[in-house]
Design a protein around this motif. Structure first.
Motif, PDB file in Angstrom:
ATOM      1  N   TYR A 276       0.832  -1.205   0.000  1.00  0.00           N
ATOM      2  CA  TYR A 276       0.000   0.000   0.000  1.00  0.00           C
ATOM      3  C   TYR A 276       0.868   1.258   0.000  1.00  0.00           C
ATOM      4  CZ  TYR A 276      -4.023  -3.003   1.185  1.00  0.00           C
ATOM      5  OH  TYR A 276      -5.008  -3.965   1.173  1.00  0.00           O
ATOM      6  N   ASP A 277       1.962   1.216   0.764  1.00  0.00           N
ATOM      7  CA  ASP A 277       2.875   2.358   0.843  1.00  0.00           C
ATOM      8  C   ASP A 277       3.433   2.689  -0.545  1.00  0.00           C
ATOM      9  OD1 ASP A 277       4.439   4.353   2.188  1.00  0.00           O
ATOM     10  OD2 ASP A 277       6.144   2.983   2.244  1.00  0.00           O
ATOM     11  N   GLU A 278       3.982   1.688  -1.225  1.00  0.00           N
ATOM     12  CA  GLU A 278       4.554   1.892  -2.572  1.00  0.00           C
ATOM     13  C   GLU A 278       3.491   2.341  -3.566  1.00  0.00           C
ATOM     14  OE1 GLU A 278       6.906  -1.214  -4.453  1.00  0.00           O
ATOM     15  OE2 GLU A 278       7.855  -1.597  -2.504  1.00  0.00           O
ATOM     16  N   LEU A 279       2.358   1.667  -3.534  1.00  0.00           N
ATOM     17  CA  LEU A 279       1.253   1.943  -4.445  1.00  0.00           C
ATOM     18  C   LEU A 279       0.787   3.396  -4.319  1.00  0.00           C
ATOM     19  CD1 LEU A 279      -0.765   0.361  -6.332  1.00  0.00           C
ATOM     20  CD2 LEU A 279      -2.178   0.072  -4.307  1.00  0.00           C
ATOM     21  N   LEU A 280       0.549   3.825  -3.082  1.00  0.00           N
ATOM     22  CA  LEU A 280       0.007   5.163  -2.841  1.00  0.00           C
ATOM     23  C   LEU A 280       1.055   6.253  -3.077  1.00  0.00           C
ATOM     24  CD1 LEU A 280      -2.092   4.206   0.296  1.00  0.00           C
ATOM     25  CD2 LEU A 280      -2.991   4.784  -1.967  1.00  0.00           C
ATOM     26  N   LYS A 281       2.285   6.003  -2.657  1.00  0.00           N
ATOM     27  CA  LYS A 281       3.350   6.989  -2.901  1.00  0.00           C
ATOM     28  C   LYS A 281       3.591   7.148  -4.397  1.00  0.00           C
ATOM     29  CE  LYS A 281       5.832   6.990   1.451  1.00  0.00           C
ATOM     30  NZ  LYS A 281       6.893   6.376   2.260  1.00  0.00           N
ATOM     31  N   GLY A 282       3.464   6.044  -5.137  1.00  0.00           N
ATOM     32  CA  GLY A 282       3.622   6.071  -6.586  1.00  0.00           C
ATOM     33  C   GLY A 282       2.595   6.956  -7.268  1.00  0.00           C
TER      34      GLY A 282
ATOM     35  N   ALA B 247      -9.849  -9.816  -1.833  1.00  0.00           N
ATOM     36  CA  ALA B 247     -10.646  -9.788  -3.064  1.00  0.00           C
ATOM     37  C   ALA B 247     -10.225  -8.664  -4.012  1.00  0.00           C
ATOM     38  CB  ALA B 247     -12.121  -9.634  -2.716  1.00  0.00           C
ATOM     39  N   MET B 248      -9.193  -7.892  -3.633  1.00  0.00           N
ATOM     40  CA  MET B 248      -8.848  -6.722  -4.447  1.00  0.00           C
ATOM     41  C   MET B 248      -7.388  -6.735  -4.886  1.00  0.00           C
ATOM     42  SD  MET B 248     -10.873  -3.716  -2.529  1.00  0.00           S
ATOM     43  CE  MET B 248     -11.226  -2.826  -4.020  1.00  0.00           C
ATOM     44  N   ASN B 249      -7.173  -6.424  -6.163  1.00  0.00           N
ATOM     45  CA  ASN B 249      -5.805  -6.269  -6.627  1.00  0.00           C
ATOM     46  C   ASN B 249      -5.378  -4.811  -6.413  1.00  0.00           C
ATOM     47  OD1 ASN B 249      -6.448  -4.597  -8.900  1.00  0.00           O
ATOM     48  ND2 ASN B 249      -7.007  -6.415 -10.073  1.00  0.00           N
ATOM     49  N   PRO B 250      -4.082  -4.500  -6.545  1.00  0.00           N
ATOM     50  CA  PRO B 250      -3.624  -3.129  -6.276  1.00  0.00           C
ATOM     51  C   PRO B 250      -4.360  -2.050  -7.070  1.00  0.00           C
ATOM     52  CG  PRO B 250      -1.757  -4.606  -6.381  1.00  0.00           C
ATOM     53  CD  PRO B 250      -2.966  -5.412  -6.781  1.00  0.00           C
ATOM     54  N   ASP B 251      -4.680  -2.295  -8.336  1.00  0.00           N
ATOM     55  CA  ASP B 251      -5.396  -1.290  -9.133  1.00  0.00           C
ATOM     56  C   ASP B 251      -6.782  -1.002  -8.550  1.00  0.00           C
ATOM     57  OD1 ASP B 251      -3.303  -1.011 -10.885  1.00  0.00           O
ATOM     58  OD2 ASP B 251      -4.126  -2.401 -12.370  1.00  0.00           O
ATOM     59  N   GLN B 252      -7.449  -2.042  -8.072  1.00  0.00           N
ATOM     60  CA  GLN B 252      -8.774  -1.863  -7.482  1.00  0.00           C
ATOM     61  C   GLN B 252      -8.678  -1.069  -6.174  1.00  0.00           C
ATOM     62  OE1 GLN B 252      -9.511  -6.139  -7.554  1.00  0.00           O
ATOM     63  NE2 GLN B 252     -11.373  -5.792  -8.743  1.00  0.00           N
ATOM     64  N   VAL B 253      -7.654  -1.370  -5.370  1.00  0.00           N
ATOM     65  CA  VAL B 253      -7.453  -0.632  -4.120  1.00  0.00           C
ATOM     66  C   VAL B 253      -7.251   0.843  -4.438  1.00  0.00           C
ATOM     67  CG1 VAL B 253      -5.875  -0.269  -2.165  1.00  0.00           C
ATOM     68  CG2 VAL B 253      -6.533  -2.599  -2.829  1.00  0.00           C
ATOM     69  N   LEU B 254      -6.402   1.123  -5.419  1.00  0.00           N
ATOM     70  CA  LEU B 254      -6.120   2.501  -5.807  1.00  0.00           C
ATOM     71  C   LEU B 254      -7.376   3.211  -6.286  1.00  0.00           C
ATOM     72  CD1 LEU B 254      -3.560   4.081  -5.721  1.00  0.00           C
ATOM     73  CD2 LEU B 254      -3.044   3.342  -8.038  1.00  0.00           C
ATOM     74  N   SER B 255      -8.184   2.547  -7.096  1.00  0.00           N
ATOM     75  CA  SER B 255      -9.386   3.215  -7.593  1.00  0.00           C
ATOM     76  C   SER B 255     -10.369   3.473  -6.449  1.00  0.00           C
ATOM     77  CB  SER B 255     -10.011   2.460  -8.759  1.00  0.00           C
ATOM     78  OG  SER B 255     -10.802   1.403  -8.332  1.00  0.00           O
TER      79      SER B 255
END
Length: 134
Positions: free
Chosen positions: A18-24, A108-116
């Protein structure tokens, strides 16, 4: 100014993901590995969004919500979204009753779904004029 997101998650892999995903995506991210640290950061406040795991060491997510409701933060926080692997409706209902705005089922969620989903909650908050950066 970047929107601030607090991630309260005890699973190190997910916390780092989540840290990498959101900082990105340009968000300013704070991390808490357990309920005690999560409550301390929520009490300070100033987050545009809080992603809060329900099952945590030291204090679970529902107890954090109870305490945060009893003692408002120094600075207002944006929506709290519960992170869970539980399909237990009663726990999620209790989370809503304590002020949570939504929930994500982690498994149930992949990183793209979490981000959206994060973007949806941040946009709702900004549109309703509750953003901490306004």
């Amino acid at each position: 100014m970047a929107q601030r997101i607090l991630v309260v998650e005890d699973d190190e892999f997910l916390r780092e993901l989540y840290d990498e995903l959101l900082k990105g995506e340009g968000y300013e991210v704070s991390l808490a590995p357990d309920g005690e640290q999560g409550l301390n950061q929520i009490s300070e406040g100033g987050f545009d969004l809080v992603l809060l795991d329900i099952m945590l060491p030291k204090m679970d997510g529902l107890e954090i919500l109870r305490r945060a409701k009893a003692t408002p933060p120094k600075q207002k926080n944006g929506p709290v979204v519960l992170l869970t692997n539980l399909g237990q409706d009663s726990i999620i209902k209790e989370g809503f009753a304590l002020g949570a705005s939504g929930y994500l089922i982690k498994s149930a969620m992949n990183p793209d779904q979490v981000l959206s989903e994060v973007k949806v909650f941040l946009n709702k908050n900004t549109l309703s004029g509750n953003s901490t950066t306004n």
